[in-house]
Design a protein around this motif. Sequence first.
Motif, PDB file in Angstrom:
ATOM      1  N   ALA A 125       0.822  -1.189   0.010  1.00  0.00           N
ATOM      2  CA  ALA A 125      -0.100  -0.063  -0.042  1.00  0.00           C
ATOM      3  C   ALA A 125       1.035   1.376  -0.446  1.00  0.00           C
ATOM      4  CB  ALA A 125      -1.159  -0.093   1.424  1.00  0.00           C
ATOM      5  N   ARG A 126       2.026   0.758   0.667  1.00  0.00           N
ATOM      6  CA  ARG A 126       2.713   2.462   0.446  1.00  0.00           C
ATOM      7  C   ARG A 126       3.406   2.481  -1.034  1.00  0.00           C
ATOM      8  NH1 ARG A 126       7.909   0.324   4.391  1.00  0.00           N
ATOM      9  NH2 ARG A 126       6.506  -1.308   5.239  1.00  0.00           N
ATOM     10  N   TYR A 127       3.593   1.981  -1.728  1.00  0.00           N
ATOM     11  CA  TYR A 127       3.745   1.803  -3.302  1.00  0.00           C
ATOM     12  C   TYR A 127       2.515   1.990  -4.136  1.00  0.00           C
ATOM     13  CZ  TYR A 127       8.107   0.825  -1.301  1.00  0.00           C
ATOM     14  OH  TYR A 127       9.864   0.372  -1.277  1.00  0.00           O
ATOM     15  N   GLY A 128       1.164   2.983  -3.635  1.00  0.00           N
ATOM     16  CA  GLY A 128       0.092   2.779  -4.022  1.00  0.00           C
ATOM     17  C   GLY A 128      -0.379   1.379  -4.986  1.00  0.00           C
ATOM     18  N   ILE A 129      -0.356   0.189  -4.086  1.00  0.00           N
ATOM     19  CA  ILE A 129      -0.822  -1.063  -4.934  1.00  0.00           C
ATOM     20  C   ILE A 129      -1.224  -2.001  -3.167  1.00  0.00           C
ATOM     21  CG2 ILE A 129      -0.114  -3.352  -5.419  1.00  0.00           C
ATOM     22  CD1 ILE A 129       2.809  -2.478  -6.062  1.00  0.00           C
ATOM     23  N   LEU A 130      -2.638  -1.465  -3.954  1.00  0.00           N
ATOM     24  CA  LEU A 130      -4.097  -2.011  -2.873  1.00  0.00           C
ATOM     25  C   LEU A 130      -3.959  -3.672  -3.392  1.00  0.00           C
ATOM     26  CD1 LEU A 130      -5.872   1.135  -2.212  1.00  0.00           C
ATOM     27  CD2 LEU A 130      -4.098   0.374  -1.544  1.00  0.00           C
TER      28      LEU A 130
END
Length: 206
Positions: free
Chosen positions: A190-195
Amino acid sequence: MYTCDQEKNLLPDPSIHKEKEWFHQIAEGDETAFKALFNHYLSRVHRMVFQVVNSEHATKDIVQEVFLQLWLGRDRLTEVDNPAAWIMRIAYNLSFRYLKKQSLQLRVKSVAGNNSDETHNTEESINLSEVNRLIRQAIKELPPQSRRIFEMSRLEGLKPAEIAEALGISIQGVRNTLTRSGKFIKDYLARYGILIPLAILLVLFP
């Protein structure tokens, strides 16, 4: 004579209606619907993939990728008329792609002339590659004990009871650690924008 059985055959399959409803909800990012679909299809996809590749380790990787691909391509799900066929087609394609790669490695053929079918530089494949890279990176950042439990589960194929006995801890402790590891990886992505739904990540852990 027209029978009740014939009438039933003319009625729409209620499971298809429910699966299409899940697909529409997943397209909107609904993780609850994704988890329901995941649980509905997991054993079926696992069984089919294993029959093709005949390797538990490879099966886990492919099953994970099937659901990753489904989630990452969720914007197209509203156009799907047959969810079961869509999911199983992804599973078949990934399974036979694995076999093809294995065959190429065993034959040690020249790269030239063998890449045309293997190199699909689509946005989807790039996304999958990036997700898998970040998952491996997240695993390296797990605490030593958690990483060890993960490796025993994921790489050595040990069951929670076997891990618990080897490490002298409770089975529930092993399961709790694996669940925490899954959540850690989810937050890391999620920190890398991957949910990514936790259900996918838990494919990593039996």
